[in-house]
Design an enzyme around this catalytic site. Structure first.
Site, mmCIF file in Angstrom:
data_model
loop_
_atom_site.group_PDB
_atom_site.id
_atom_site.type_symbol
_atom_site.label_atom_id
_atom_site.label_comp_id
_atom_site.label_asym_id
_atom_site.label_seq_id
_atom_site.Cartn_x
_atom_site.Cartn_y
_atom_site.Cartn_z
ATOM 1 N N ASP A 157 67.268 37.409 -38.969
ATOM 2 C CA ASP A 157 67.776 38.361 -39.810
ATOM 3 C C ASP A 157 68.452 39.546 -38.996
ATOM 4 O O ASP A 157 68.533 40.610 -39.469
ATOM 5 C CB ASP A 157 66.834 38.664 -41.073
ATOM 6 C CG ASP A 157 66.300 37.680 -41.786
ATOM 7 O OD1 ASP A 157 67.031 36.735 -41.877
ATOM 8 O OD2 ASP A 157 65.112 37.971 -42.122
ATOM 9 N N GLU A 158 68.870 39.044 -37.594
ATOM 10 C CA GLU A 158 69.066 40.314 -36.969
ATOM 11 C C GLU A 158 70.802 39.974 -36.393
ATOM 12 O O GLU A 158 71.313 40.857 -35.712
ATOM 13 C CB GLU A 158 68.386 40.405 -35.726
ATOM 14 C CG GLU A 158 67.006 41.019 -35.867
ATOM 15 C CD GLU A 158 67.012 42.574 -36.058
ATOM 16 O OE1 GLU A 158 68.140 42.997 -36.108
ATOM 17 O OE2 GLU A 158 65.939 42.998 -36.167
#
Length: 293
Positions: A237-238
């Site tokens: 999720d980066e």
């Protein structure tokens, strides 16, 4: 890549980025003039802080001149691109990118993409759908799209990811869309799909990563919920953010209410990201994106 008939002028889309130097717009528009190009839309961004230049131009070839085709225009533009250290893509404006959608149990984002693609709102062709559950086979096959059930366990994950890459090659996939696919991809797979895989995260990143973000949000008493569509990379999720959507909520919302409220934001954030990517409006630059709307 197939094409679709639209009411917009046909022609080509040129998307590029390069180090900032004087005269870049003049160089590109001069090339278009030399090749009888008429500009339909031009968007640019000068990153003064980073010294980098971004441009997207939609152009047609004048009716009085023979259309050279995308391959010939690419070859003609290559020397200019090399001179200015440009990364560029030049494609037909009506081309539809071939997309593979991956999904788990939740179907709202998948259903939204299927519908928008079917009515021509998204410039893409969903070539196949892959899921680690069999639940959505009937929905997908109703749309006339091949469905592949690829179960994933800790022991079978390498084989499952190898099967996925085989499908990417078989269907000539240009973009992989994780439409609430709830499996973490391996580092090797994310490297293989760099710049051509988009994920929807049901949270307004960088807040509330990982599992059950809406429950995390409820525990913090948030006043907005949202969703983030981003490119996939090796950090959970980066990845570089493409599109985000938010919705106001209040103290009366339960965690289940927040989940329900978030569904629309997820669908909209993901469909926007997919649309902008397929239209050549998103330029990936490091851990950021430039979206030329």
């Amino acid at each position: 890549m197939s094409t679709v008939t639209t009411d917009e002028p046909a022609g080509y889309v040129l998307t590029l980025d390069c180090p900032e130097t004087p005269g870049l717009v003049h160089a590109v528009t001069g090339f278009l003039l030399e090749h009888h190009g008429d500009i339909v839309e031009l968007k640019q961004f000068d990153d003064v802080r980073g010294g980098h230049f971004f441009l997207r131009v939609h152009f047609t070839v004048g009716a009085d001149h023979a259309d050279p085709g995308a391959a010939a225009l690419q070859d003609a533009f290559a020397p200019l691109a090399q001179r200015h250290t440009m990364r560029f893509e030049l494609r037909e404006a009506t081309a539809r990118r071939r997309v593979l959608v991956m999904v788990s149990k939740f179907a709202h984002c998948l259903n939204d993409l299927l519908f928008r693609s079917r009515i021509g709102e998204l410039p893409m062709e969903i070539a196949a759908v892959v899921s680690n559950h069999p639940d959505h086979r009937a929905l997908v096959e109703w749309h006339g799209i091949p469905f592949f059930h690829v179960p994933v366990t800790r022991e079978t994950k390498p084989e499952a990811e190898a099967h996925l890459l085989e499908l990417v090659d078989r269907f000539e996939i240009e973009l992989v869309v994780l439409a609430r696919y709830m499996q973490i991809l391996s580092d090797d797979l994310t490297r293989e799909l760099t710049g051509r895989a988009i994920n929807i995260h049901h949270s307004f990143l960088p807040s509330f990563k990982g599992a059950k973000p809406y429950h995390q949000a409820w525990e913090r008493g948030v006043k907005t919920v949202g969703a983030t569509a981003h490119y996939v990379n090796s950090e959970l999720d980066e990845g570089p953010i493409i599109s985000q959507q938010v919705r106001e909520v209040d103290h009366s919302y339960s965690p289940e209410d927040l989940v329900a409220a978030g569904r629309d934001t997820e669908c909209r954030a993901l469909s926007n990201a997919v649309k902008w990517h397929c239209e050549g409006r998103v330029i990936l630059h490091g851990n950021r994106t430039v979206v030329l709307l």
